[in-house]
Scaffold this motif. Structure first.
Motif, PDB file in Angstrom:
ATOM      1  N   THR A 202       0.775  -1.543   0.003  1.00  0.00           N
ATOM      2  CA  THR A 202      -0.012   0.009   0.054  1.00  0.00           C
ATOM      3  C   THR A 202       0.899   1.193  -0.017  1.00  0.00           C
ATOM      4  OG1 THR A 202      -1.837  -1.171   1.203  1.00  0.00           O
ATOM      5  CG2 THR A 202      -1.749   1.308   1.091  1.00  0.00           C
ATOM      6  N   LEU A 203       1.847   1.224   0.678  1.00  0.00           N
ATOM      7  CA  LEU A 203       2.910   2.493   0.942  1.00  0.00           C
ATOM      8  C   LEU A 203       3.311   2.520  -0.672  1.00  0.00           C
ATOM      9  CD1 LEU A 203       4.565   4.577   1.896  1.00  0.00           C
ATOM     10  CD2 LEU A 203       6.233   2.960   2.783  1.00  0.00           C
ATOM     11  N   ALA A 204       3.847   1.312  -1.410  1.00  0.00           N
ATOM     12  CA  ALA A 204       4.412   1.583  -2.588  1.00  0.00           C
ATOM     13  C   ALA A 204       3.427   2.431  -3.709  1.00  0.00           C
ATOM     14  CB  ALA A 204       4.692   0.245  -3.284  1.00  0.00           C
ATOM     15  N   ALA A 205       1.947   1.629  -3.469  1.00  0.00           N
ATOM     16  CA  ALA A 205       0.937   2.309  -4.351  1.00  0.00           C
ATOM     17  C   ALA A 205       0.826   3.681  -4.070  1.00  0.00           C
ATOM     18  CB  ALA A 205      -0.328   1.442  -4.160  1.00  0.00           C
ATOM     19  N   VAL A 206       0.664   4.146  -2.753  1.00  0.00           N
ATOM     20  CA  VAL A 206       0.612   5.556  -2.311  1.00  0.00           C
ATOM     21  C   VAL A 206       1.706   6.431  -2.875  1.00  0.00           C
ATOM     22  CG1 VAL A 206       0.344   7.130  -0.581  1.00  0.00           C
ATOM     23  CG2 VAL A 206      -1.053   5.009  -0.619  1.00  0.00           C
ATOM     24  N   LEU A 207       2.692   5.852  -2.787  1.00  0.00           N
ATOM     25  CA  LEU A 207       4.009   6.854  -3.260  1.00  0.00           C
ATOM     26  C   LEU A 207       3.874   6.798  -4.880  1.00  0.00           C
ATOM     27  CD1 LEU A 207       6.768   4.992  -1.158  1.00  0.00           C
ATOM     28  CD2 LEU A 207       6.056   7.547  -0.843  1.00  0.00           C
ATOM     29  N   THR A 208       3.398   5.949  -5.417  1.00  0.00           N
ATOM     30  CA  THR A 208       3.265   5.771  -6.960  1.00  0.00           C
ATOM     31  C   THR A 208       2.165   6.788  -7.122  1.00  0.00           C
ATOM     32  OG1 THR A 208       3.817   3.705  -7.159  1.00  0.00           O
ATOM     33  CG2 THR A 208       2.813   4.331  -9.125  1.00  0.00           C
ATOM     34  N   MET A 209       1.178   6.919  -6.566  1.00  0.00           N
ATOM     35  CA  MET A 209      -0.053   7.787  -6.847  1.00  0.00           C
ATOM     36  C   MET A 209       0.393   9.217  -6.615  1.00  0.00           C
ATOM     37  SD  MET A 209      -3.049   7.082  -3.951  1.00  0.00           S
ATOM     38  CE  MET A 209      -3.247   5.185  -4.473  1.00  0.00           C
ATOM     39  N   ARG A 210       1.329   9.227  -5.692  1.00  0.00           N
ATOM     40  CA  ARG A 210       1.743  10.816  -5.337  1.00  0.00           C
ATOM     41  C   ARG A 210       2.809  11.112  -6.544  1.00  0.00           C
ATOM     42  NH1 ARG A 210       6.461  11.010  -1.153  1.00  0.00           N
ATOM     43  NH2 ARG A 210       7.775  10.650  -3.158  1.00  0.00           N
ATOM     44  N   GLU A 211       3.458  10.194  -6.770  1.00  0.00           N
ATOM     45  CA  GLU A 211       4.359  10.493  -8.175  1.00  0.00           C
ATOM     46  C   GLU A 211       3.770  11.137  -9.433  1.00  0.00           C
ATOM     47  OE1 GLU A 211       7.938  11.303  -8.017  1.00  0.00           O
ATOM     48  OE2 GLU A 211       6.935  11.494  -5.950  1.00  0.00           O
ATOM     49  N   LYS A 212       2.848  10.036  -9.656  1.00  0.00           N
ATOM     50  CA  LYS A 212       1.999  10.350 -11.020  1.00  0.00           C
ATOM     51  C   LYS A 212       1.318  11.656 -11.017  1.00  0.00           C
ATOM     52  CE  LYS A 212       0.535   7.376 -13.710  1.00  0.00           C
ATOM     53  NZ  LYS A 212      -0.518   6.503 -14.647  1.00  0.00           N
ATOM     54  N   ALA A 213       0.630  12.041  -9.691  1.00  0.00           N
ATOM     55  CA  ALA A 213      -0.208  13.185  -9.742  1.00  0.00           C
ATOM     56  C   ALA A 213       0.762  14.476  -9.639  1.00  0.00           C
ATOM     57  CB  ALA A 213      -0.776  13.219  -8.172  1.00  0.00           C
ATOM     58  N   LEU A 214       2.185  14.218  -9.302  1.00  0.00           N
ATOM     59  CA  LEU A 214       3.034  15.394  -9.282  1.00  0.00           C
ATOM     60  C   LEU A 214       3.955  15.193 -10.566  1.00  0.00           C
ATOM     61  CD1 LEU A 214       4.078  15.425  -5.564  1.00  0.00           C
ATOM     62  CD2 LEU A 214       2.418  16.964  -6.808  1.00  0.00           C
TER      63      LEU A 214
ATOM     64  N   ASN B 179       9.902  13.137  -5.855  1.00  0.00           N
ATOM     65  CA  ASN B 179      10.891  12.779  -5.135  1.00  0.00           C
ATOM     66  C   ASN B 179      11.897  13.776  -5.312  1.00  0.00           C
ATOM     67  OD1 ASN B 179       9.981  10.134  -4.188  1.00  0.00           O
ATOM     68  ND2 ASN B 179      10.498   9.072  -6.147  1.00  0.00           N
ATOM     69  N   GLN B 180      11.765  14.473  -6.317  1.00  0.00           N
ATOM     70  CA  GLN B 180      12.977  15.430  -6.595  1.00  0.00           C
ATOM     71  C   GLN B 180      12.767  16.810  -5.863  1.00  0.00           C
ATOM     72  OE1 GLN B 180      15.815  14.765  -7.976  1.00  0.00           O
ATOM     73  NE2 GLN B 180      15.082  12.604  -7.973  1.00  0.00           N
ATOM     74  N   GLN B 181      11.488  17.214  -6.043  1.00  0.00           N
ATOM     75  CA  GLN B 181      11.028  18.623  -5.310  1.00  0.00           C
ATOM     76  C   GLN B 181      10.537  18.695  -4.246  1.00  0.00           C
ATOM     77  OE1 GLN B 181       8.837  20.309  -8.389  1.00  0.00           O
ATOM     78  NE2 GLN B 181      10.355  20.292  -9.946  1.00  0.00           N
TER      79      GLN B 181
ATOM     80  N   ALA C  76       5.163  23.864  -1.519  1.00  0.00           N
ATOM     81  CA  ALA C  76       4.743  24.737  -2.427  1.00  0.00           C
ATOM     82  C   ALA C  76       3.774  24.056  -3.604  1.00  0.00           C
ATOM     83  CB  ALA C  76       5.629  25.563  -2.965  1.00  0.00           C
ATOM     84  N   GLN C  77       3.355  22.738  -3.047  1.00  0.00           N
ATOM     85  CA  GLN C  77       2.449  21.975  -4.005  1.00  0.00           C
ATOM     86  C   GLN C  77       1.179  22.298  -3.368  1.00  0.00           C
ATOM     87  OE1 GLN C  77       3.538  20.642  -6.721  1.00  0.00           O
ATOM     88  NE2 GLN C  77       5.725  20.192  -6.473  1.00  0.00           N
ATOM     89  N   LYS C  78      -0.044  21.914  -4.300  1.00  0.00           N
ATOM     90  CA  LYS C  78      -1.212  21.891  -4.072  1.00  0.00           C
ATOM     91  C   LYS C  78      -1.453  20.627  -3.013  1.00  0.00           C
ATOM     92  CE  LYS C  78      -3.657  24.006  -8.225  1.00  0.00           C
ATOM     93  NZ  LYS C  78      -4.552  23.574  -8.989  1.00  0.00           N
ATOM     94  N   PRO C  79      -2.263  20.672  -1.910  1.00  0.00           N
ATOM     95  CA  PRO C  79      -2.427  19.563  -1.284  1.00  0.00           C
ATOM     96  C   PRO C  79      -2.898  18.333  -2.022  1.00  0.00           C
ATOM     97  CG  PRO C  79      -3.224  21.536  -0.016  1.00  0.00           C
ATOM     98  CD  PRO C  79      -2.828  22.005  -1.389  1.00  0.00           C
ATOM     99  N   LEU C  80      -2.502  17.105  -1.725  1.00  0.00           N
ATOM    100  CA  LEU C  80      -2.696  16.107  -2.709  1.00  0.00           C
ATOM    101  C   LEU C  80      -3.742  15.463  -1.869  1.00  0.00           C
ATOM    102  CD1 LEU C  80       0.627  14.492  -3.830  1.00  0.00           C
ATOM    103  CD2 LEU C  80      -0.956  15.876  -5.176  1.00  0.00           C
ATOM    104  N   ARG C  81      -4.852  14.857  -2.423  1.00  0.00           N
ATOM    105  CA  ARG C  81      -5.938  14.225  -1.804  1.00  0.00           C
ATOM    106  C   ARG C  81      -5.836  12.704  -2.172  1.00  0.00           C
ATOM    107  NH1 ARG C  81      -8.342  17.301   2.111  1.00  0.00           N
ATOM    108  NH2 ARG C  81     -10.400  17.191   1.679  1.00  0.00           N
TER     109      ARG C  81
END
Length: 470
Positions: free
Chosen positions: A144-156, A161-163, A167-172
C-alpha cells in the motif's frame, strides 16, 4: 554450535515442530502470561562466554513458549490468521539455510525468476488479465505504501521525489472508513498528511464506499483548488469485512484520471474460488491490487502478492540504480528491489512454490470453502439465540455479534467483559471491534488446520460464557 552438530539439532527442531503442531489444539489459544513475565525471566546482560545449545533450547521451551499466543491453533478466530503449513515450514527452513539476499537478478537468479513465475501462477489462480505483473512484498502495508507513493508521483508528474511536497497543492487520497489503518500510515509516510485522506461515506450490507459520494468529494476538492491523487478501495476490511463496489468506484476514478489501489489483504485469497469473485467485480480496472497468501493460503508470514497493471509506474517511483547495483551484459532481467521500498529481499517465492504444488489450487479452494461454510453455519446458529444479535452478516468467513440479554444496561461493557472472559478461558480466541460506534465481537474462521468441530465448539464456548456473566 557448529555445522557438525547442526543436523542433530535440526532433526530435534523438526521433531519439536511436528509435536507442537499436532498438540497445539490442547493449549490455551492466547498466551496466559502477565506483562513483564518473559522480560523478567531473561537475564539483563548478555553472556560473555558461549553457552550450550541444550541450555538455549531448554530456555526456549521454558521461557519463550509460555508467552506465545498460538496463531496456528485451530480455534484461533481472532484478527485474521497468519497461517503456515508443513510444506511452507519446510521451504522456509531451506530459505533460512541458503540465506540468499535476493535484491537483484544476479544476486540469485533462481529467486527472481521463481518470483516472476509464482506471481504468474497466482494471477492465473485469481483469473486476473495477463497484462498484470506481480511482485512479492513483505506485507500489504508495504504494498500500500508503494501504491500511495506511486499515486503521489503520478499526480506530481514524477517530480515529488525530487522537489518534495513544498509549495504544491495539497494532494488528496480517497477511501472509506472501512480500510485498514495501514492506509493511514502510508499517507503519513508519503508526506501527504492525515488531513488529506478523505473518508467517503459508505452504504449497504457490504459497508462499501458510495460511488456518488466519491465523485462528489473529488469534484469538491477540484473546485477548492486541491489536487486529487488516488483512490484506495477495500475488499474484506479487517473490522467487519467492509467491501467497496469496486467496478463503480474504479469508473469514477478513471473519469478523473486517478491512480487506484485495491486492498484485499485478507479476502483476496478467496478469489481463487470463482464463486466469490463477484465481490470485486471490475477489479481488472485497478492499477494496483494486493493480497496476502500468508493470511489464508497456508503460506507463512511474510508473503504478500502485489499486482500491477503498469509496473513501470512503480519502478519509476522507487528505482535507484547506483553503479554497484547494476547488472551489465544481461538483457531483459528484472531487479525486484526496484519494485519495493526495501532494497534487501528474502527468497519468499520458494514457499509459494512448495505450498501450491503440495496442495494444488483445488486443495486450497476446498479449505477456503470449508472455512466460509462452517463460519456461516455458526452465524446461523447464534442468530437463532434470543439473547444474541448479529451486528454484521458474514463476509466470507467474517461476521460480528453482540450479547444483548433482556435487562442489560451497558452492552458495550457487557460485551467487552464477554470477549475478555472468552479469551481468558482459552478454548477459543476472539477480538472485538466497533460497528456504528457500538462494541461488537468479531468471528472469523481461517486457520489452515481448523475443522468443522473446532468452529462448532465456538458456539458452545460463546453461549456458555455469555450466560455465566448474567
Amino acid at each position: 554450535m557448529d555445522w557438525d552438530s547442526f543436523a542433530e539439532w535440526g532433526e530435534k527442531a523438526a521433531r519439536w515442530a511436528q509435536d507442537y503442531h499436532q498438540t497445539v489444539k490442547d493449549k490455551p489459544v492466547r498466551a496466559q502470561t502477565e506483562p513483564g513475565d518473559i522480560l523478567n525471566a531473561l537475564p539483563e546482560l548478555p553472556p560473555e562466554q558461549a553457552q550450550p545449545i541444550e541450555d538455549i533450547f531448554q530456555d526456549f521451551e521454558q521461557i519463550v513458549m509460555p508467552g506465545i499466543t498460538h496463531w496456528q491453533h485451530p480455534r484461533f478466530f481472532a484478527y485474521f490468521n497468519a497461517n503456515t503449513s508443513p510444506p511452507s515450514v519446510l521451504a522456509e527452513f531451506l530459505t533460512s539455510a541458503i540465506a540468499a539476499q535476493c535484491m537483484l537478478w544476479q544476486t540469485s537468479p533462481a529467486a527472481t525468476e521463481m518470483e516472476t513465475r509464482m506471481m504468474e501462477w497466482l494471477r492465473h489462480a485469481l483469473d486476473l488479465p495477463t497484462g498484470f505483473a506481480g511482485v512479492i512484498q513483505d506485507s500489504a502495508s508495504s504494498a500500500t505504501l508503494a501504491a500511495v507513493l506511486t499515486m503521489r508521483e503520478k499526480a506530481l508528474s514524477w517530480q515529488g521525489n525530487q522537489q518534495g511536497l513544498f509549495a504544491q497543492k495539497p494532494l488528496r487520497v480517497y477511501c472509506s472508513a472501512e480500510v485498514h489503518t495501514s492506509i493511514d500510515r502510508a499517507i503519513w509516510v508519503a508526506g501527504i498528511g492525515q488531513q488529506n485522506l478523505v473518508r467517503v461515506l459508505t452504504k449497504g450490507d457490504w459497508r462499501g464506499m458510495d460511488p456518488v459520494a466519491l465523485e462528489q468529494a473529488i469534484q469538491s476538492d477540484l473546485d477548492s483548488g486541491l489536487h486529487p491523487a488516488g483512490v484506495i478501495l477495500s475488499v474484506g476490511g479487517t473490522s467487519v469485512g467492509g467491501t467497496d463496489p469496486v467496478e463503480e468506484c474504479l469508473k469514477v476514478a478513471a473519469k478523473y484520471g486517478l491512480y487506484t489501489h485495491v486492498d484485499a489483504a485478507w479476502a483476496g485469497s478467496a478469489m481463487i474460488c470463482p464463486e466469490y469473485r463477484h465481490y470485486w467485480q471490475g477489479v481488472e480496472r485497478a492499477d494496483s491490487i494486493v493480497f496476502n497468501p500468508h493470511k489464508w493460503l497456508g503460506v507463512q508470514f511474510d508473503c504478500c502478492a502485489h499486482f500491477l497493471k503498469n509496473p513501470e509506474d512503480l519502478v519509476q517511483t522507487l528505482a535507484i540504480s547506483p553503479e554497484f547495483l547494476k547488472t551489465h551484459g544481461k538483457d531483459g532481467i528484472i531487479n525486484y528491489s526496484e519494485w519495493s521500498v526495501p532494497l534487501g529481499r528474502r527468497f519468499r517465492a520458494l514457499k509459494l512454490w512448495f505450498v501450491i504444488r503440495a496442495y494444488g489450487l483445488e486443495g486450497l479452494r476446498t479449505r477456503l470453502r470449508n472455512h466460509v461454510n462452517w463460519s456461516v453455519d455458526l452465524h446461523d446458529r447464534l442468530a437463532t439465540e434470543p439473547d444474541f444479535e448479529i451486528t454484521t452478516k458474514p463476509m466470507w468467513s467474517l461476521w460480528t455479534f453482540r450479547y444483548a440479554p433482556d435487562g442489560a444496561v451497558d452492552l458495550d461493557d457487557l460485551n467487552l467483559r464477554l470477549v475478555n472472559a472468552i479469551n481468558d478461558d482459552g478454548r477459543i480466541y476472539l477480538t472485538q471491534t466497533r460497528v456504528d460506534g457500538n462494541l461488537a465481537i468479531r468471528f472469523q474462521a481461517g486457520q489452515f488446520e481448523t475443522t468443522e468441530d473446532d468452529v462448532s465448539m465456538a458456539y458452545d464456548v460463546i453461549t456458555e460464557i455469555a450466560r455465566s456473566l448474567t
